[in-house]
Design an enzyme around this catalytic site. Structure first.
Site, PDB file in Angstrom:
ATOM      1  N   HIS A 128      -2.521   5.199  16.059  1.00 36.45           N
ATOM      2  CA  HIS A 128      -1.559   4.730  15.737  1.00 36.45           C
ATOM      3  C   HIS A 128      -0.223   4.869  17.216  1.00 36.45           C
ATOM      4  CE1 HIS A 128      -3.509   3.430  11.958  1.00 36.45           C
ATOM      5  NE2 HIS A 128      -3.936   4.067  12.158  1.00 36.45           N
ATOM      6  N   LEU A 183      -3.166  11.171  13.379  1.00 40.03           N
ATOM      7  CA  LEU A 183      -3.234   9.726  13.281  1.00 40.03           C
ATOM      8  C   LEU A 183      -2.709   9.558  14.475  1.00 40.03           C
ATOM      9  CD1 LEU A 183      -0.792   8.814   9.670  1.00 40.03           C
ATOM     10  CD2 LEU A 183      -3.537   8.511  10.550  1.00 40.03           C
ATOM     11  N   PHE A 202       3.841   1.104   8.875  1.00 37.77           N
ATOM     12  CA  PHE A 202       3.765   2.147   7.818  1.00 37.77           C
ATOM     13  C   PHE A 202       4.918   3.038   8.093  1.00 37.77           C
ATOM     14  CE2 PHE A 202       0.289   3.540  10.043  1.00 37.77           C
ATOM     15  CZ  PHE A 202       0.774   5.381  10.405  1.00 37.77           C
ATOM     16  N   PHE A 216       1.312  10.636   1.507  1.00 37.71           N
ATOM     17  CA  PHE A 216       0.762  10.462   2.753  1.00 37.71           C
ATOM     18  C   PHE A 216       1.370   8.932   3.704  1.00 37.71           C
ATOM     19  CE2 PHE A 216      -3.009   7.450   5.235  1.00 37.71           C
ATOM     20  CZ  PHE A 216      -1.928   8.013   5.540  1.00 37.71           C
ATOM     21  N   ARG A 225       0.898  -1.302   0.185  1.00 35.48           N
ATOM     22  CA  ARG A 225       0.196  -0.243   0.110  1.00 35.48           C
ATOM     23  C   ARG A 225       1.179   1.285  -0.255  1.00 35.48           C
ATOM     24  NH1 ARG A 225      -3.248   2.248   4.189  1.00 35.48           N
ATOM     25  NH2 ARG A 225      -5.581   3.314   3.646  1.00 35.48           N
ATOM     26  N   ASN A 241      -3.064  -0.717  12.055  1.00 35.88           N
ATOM     27  CA  ASN A 241      -4.486  -1.604  12.868  1.00 35.88           C
ATOM     28  C   ASN A 241      -5.936  -1.118  11.758  1.00 35.88           C
ATOM     29  OD1 ASN A 241      -5.565   0.705  13.698  1.00 35.88           O
ATOM     30  ND2 ASN A 241      -4.636   0.931  15.046  1.00 35.88           N
ATOM     31  N   GLN A 276       3.020   1.149   3.433  1.00 29.37           N
ATOM     32  CA  GLN A 276       3.228   0.024   3.994  1.00 29.37           C
ATOM     33  C   GLN A 276       3.025  -0.844   4.008  1.00 29.37           C
ATOM     34  OE1 GLN A 276      -0.857   0.488   5.125  1.00 29.37           O
ATOM     35  NE2 GLN A 276      -1.632  -0.970   5.940  1.00 29.37           N
TER      36      GLN A 276
END
Length: 678
Positions: free
Chosen positions: A633, A629, A620, A567, A562, A609, A570
């Site tokens: 996370h 975030l 990530f 951004f 990903r 998660n 991952q």
């Protein structure tokens, strides 16, 4: 006089008005007495005559109907009645269901597991109280059922290739194994000895004993993998077949046998199901079958749905035969008539719809299980997912996505679900019920069974379900004792009964006393190295999970599945889909937030998660500040060198819907250094 006239006239007018009103309302009283009496007499006469006529008709009707009860007068009622309503269907109930369930395992977790050196694919329980397990490398192990657990008896390296099927005869005295090395091995189960070996000129796909107890010849039916032939051999004789049958148009997938009615059922990859018999009926159509043509049955159900049975089982009573199709639907038929009783849908589509309507599992866990199911189908392991009846024939047991289901075939409901909490996907099943045969010379009498003598209180049954699991070199036993009940078992439920290999010894030596927390790590990718600073003091559990996985090589080969520009990138999913991965403890673990560690800068290392406290193995690295975030996370590290590698991966072009890069980049390995000393 003239003055009074108007008054009188007015009075007369008023009286006439009032009299006219009275005449309208009370005409009957204005009539003469005679007229009134005459009219009343006429009315009464007419009423009495009408009444007499009605009574006469009613009397004649009663006489014609034979003096029925008064309740039958409802027949003249016009309109709906309660008698027109459909009768209330009675709920199907299995009498003494609790007694049957008491003789089935109820432990939610497995009690014990034992090892093979390779993945265990087959398991069987014989009427002679033996448990037989077979692994992918061609090894066979015999175990004897004890009052508690099992005892190892003997180990055979039976085949040089993969074992395709094992079969136990009706009495439990003979075992046959067929494998890709073009060989059939026959074992005497009671004496745990190999008694025959048949060398074939073809690869066998499946086999089944097709003789009744007491028959002079122990017939064994073996199907060819690449042709439509079925060969029947003397299990204790030579490799020359007694009979070769050509009943199918495509290669045979599965064969099963019902000794009670001497019926053999075979099915091919085209979905065609055939009935035939043993040598007692010259291998012809069985006389006990209650149909002349398959058109009168539902046996074309598989062919119509463009699927075929992967395995099938006949109930102990011989009433039912149940088949699991390649479409993951379980169909139950009446054996003698071939009529279908019901269908159980275990397809992935059904579970996906069920998850949308009513969330049966957390989304991330459901995604993992779906991925495993797809892997099982791709690897061809679905054929090992067999079906088992209990000894009463009222309950069907099989492995599913949710666990091991115990289905009441009378009420058609799931009565019990085993192994739901275990982190393994069970496949093959074998059920032991009753109690092991006593090794002493004396046997238990009915009086001993019913006695209150405390000396006989330990003679209870020990129902045990023996299972295999996907990609596991162990077999597992579910009993009425949970893994926490240590009154009769050791503390460790996973028994290491195999000698470790050289690789295992080296690995264990390296791991002995190795630290589990490190302060630095390096991700070696296919496009360069990413150097990390870790924070073991602020989030010890997260760093431990990351470091142990890294030392064990868990992350090796994982792709960056990903990538979102501006951004993050991952990785950490062994499936490469974003739905896989687990922690070093086998499940998920809690978040570890620290006010000092925020997503306030790029190149932050954080855990992926699916919600609070659902951390597994995925992580990530951000490429920009991501403050939204925070407290969602766990931040457990930062990139200290190799930022350009992160940027290069983050600039890859990805699929707009899945965010998966078109150009694959993976982790070669992760190395850790600078252990944190306690």
């Amino acid at each position: 006089m003239s003055d009074e006239e108007p008054k009188n006239k007015g009075r007369d007018d008023s009286s006439s008005d009032s009299s006219s009103d009275d005449s309208d309302d009370n005409k009957a009283p204005k009539r003469t007495k005679k007229e009134t009496e005459g009219n009343g007499k006429k009315q009464s006469d007419s009423d009495s005559s009408d009444t007499d006529r009605i009574d006469d008709r009613a009397a004649s009707k009663r006489a014609a109907s034979g003096d029925d009860d008064e309740d039958d007068s409802d027949d003249d009622f016009v309109g709906p009645s309660l008698s027109d309503a459909a009768p209330i269907k009675k709920k199907r109930v299995l009498e003494y269901e609790s007694v049957y369930l008491d003789n089935l395992p109820c432990g939610m977790n497995y009690e014990r597991s034992f090892m093979h050196r390779d993945v265990v694919t087959h398991v069987a329980v014989t009427p002679t109280d033996f448990v037989i397990t077979a692994s992918q490398d061609g090894h066979i192990k015999f175990w004897k059922k004890q009052e508690v657990s099992v005892e190892f008896v003997k180990h055979f390296r039976a085949h040089l290739g993969t074992i395709n099927a094992i079969a136990v005869n009706a009495t439990g005295a003979l075992l046959a194994t067929v494998a890709s090395d073009k060989a059939v091995k026959v074992f005497d189960v009671v004496n745990f000895d190999m008694i025959n070996m048949l060398k074939l000129d073809y690869i066998p796909s499946c086999a089944s004993w097709i003789h009744k107890p007491g028959d002079a010849i122990s017939e064994l039916a073996v199907a060819e993998e690449d042709s439509t032939n079925i060969h029947v051999y003397d299990g204790k004789g030579s490799a020359e077949p007694l009979k070769t049958l050509k009943l199918h148009m495509k290669p045979v997938q599965v064969i099963t046998y019902c000794p009670k009615f001497d019926i053999v059922i075979s099915s091919d990859q085209g979905g065609m199901v055939e009935y035939w018999s043993g040598s007692g009926q010259d291998y012809g159509f069985p006389r006990s079958a209650r149909f002349e043509s398959k058109v009168d049955t539902d046996l074309y159900e598989f062919a119509k749905n463009k699927t075929y049975p992967l395995n099938m089982t006949v109930s102990p009573t011989g009433d039912m035969v149940v088949m699991m199709g390649e479409d993951r639907k379980i169909r139950m038929f009446r054996l003698l008539t071939g009529k279908m009783v019901f269908v159980i849908d275990e397809s992935l589509g059904h579970y996906s719809e069920l998850q949308q309507v009513k969330q049966v599992l957390p989304p991330m866990e459901f995604g993992k299980k779906i991925s495993v199911e797809k892997d099982i189908a791709r690897a061809g392991f679905a054929k090992y997912n067999n079906l088992v009846f209990d000894e009463s024939g009222h309950f069907l047991l099989y492995s599913s996505l949710l666990g091991i289901k115990v289905v009441n075939i009378v009420t058609q409901k799931v009565s019990r679900l085993l192994g739901q909490r275990e982190h393994l996907r069970t496949l093959g099943l074998a059920l032991f019920q009753g109690r092991p045969k006593s090794t002493s010379c004396t046997s238990n009498t009915t009086e001993m069974e019913a006695s209150d003598n405390p000396a006989f209180t330990d003679l209870g049954t020990d129902p045990t379900l023996v299972t295999t699991a996907y990609k596991k070199n162990r077999f597992y036993m579910f009993t009425n004792r949970s893994s926490k009940d240590l009154s009769s078992v050791d503390n460790d439920r996973d028994v290491f009964n195999e000698k470790p290999s050289k690789e295992d010894i080296i690995s264990a030596t390296e791991e002995k006393g190795a630290p589990r927390l490190y302060q630095n790590a390096t991700i070696h990718t296919t496009v360069g190295d990413i150097h990390l600073d870790l924070f073991p003091r602020e989030c010890p559990k997260t760093v431990e999970n990351f470091c142990v996985h890294a030392r064990n090589g868990y992350f090796n080969g994982h792709i960056f599945h990903r990538v979102i520009r501006q951004f993050m990138i991952q990785t950490g999913d062994p499936l490469g889909t974003g739905t896989g991965g687990e922690s070093i403890w086998g499940g998920e673990f809690e978040d570890e937030f620290s006010p000092k560690l925020r997503h306030d800068r790029p190149y932050t290392l954080s855990m992926a998660n699916a919600g609070p406290n659902t951390n597994g193995s995925q992580f990530f690295v951000t490429v920009v500040p991501t403050p939204w975030l925070d407290n969602k996370h766990t931040v457990f590290g930062r990139v200290c060198r190799g930022m350009e590698v992160v940027q290069n991966i983050g600039s890859l072009k990805s699929h707009p819907k899945t965010d998966k890069p078109y150009d694959e980049v993976s982790m070669v390995s992760i190395s850790v250094r600078n252990p944190m000393l306690s």
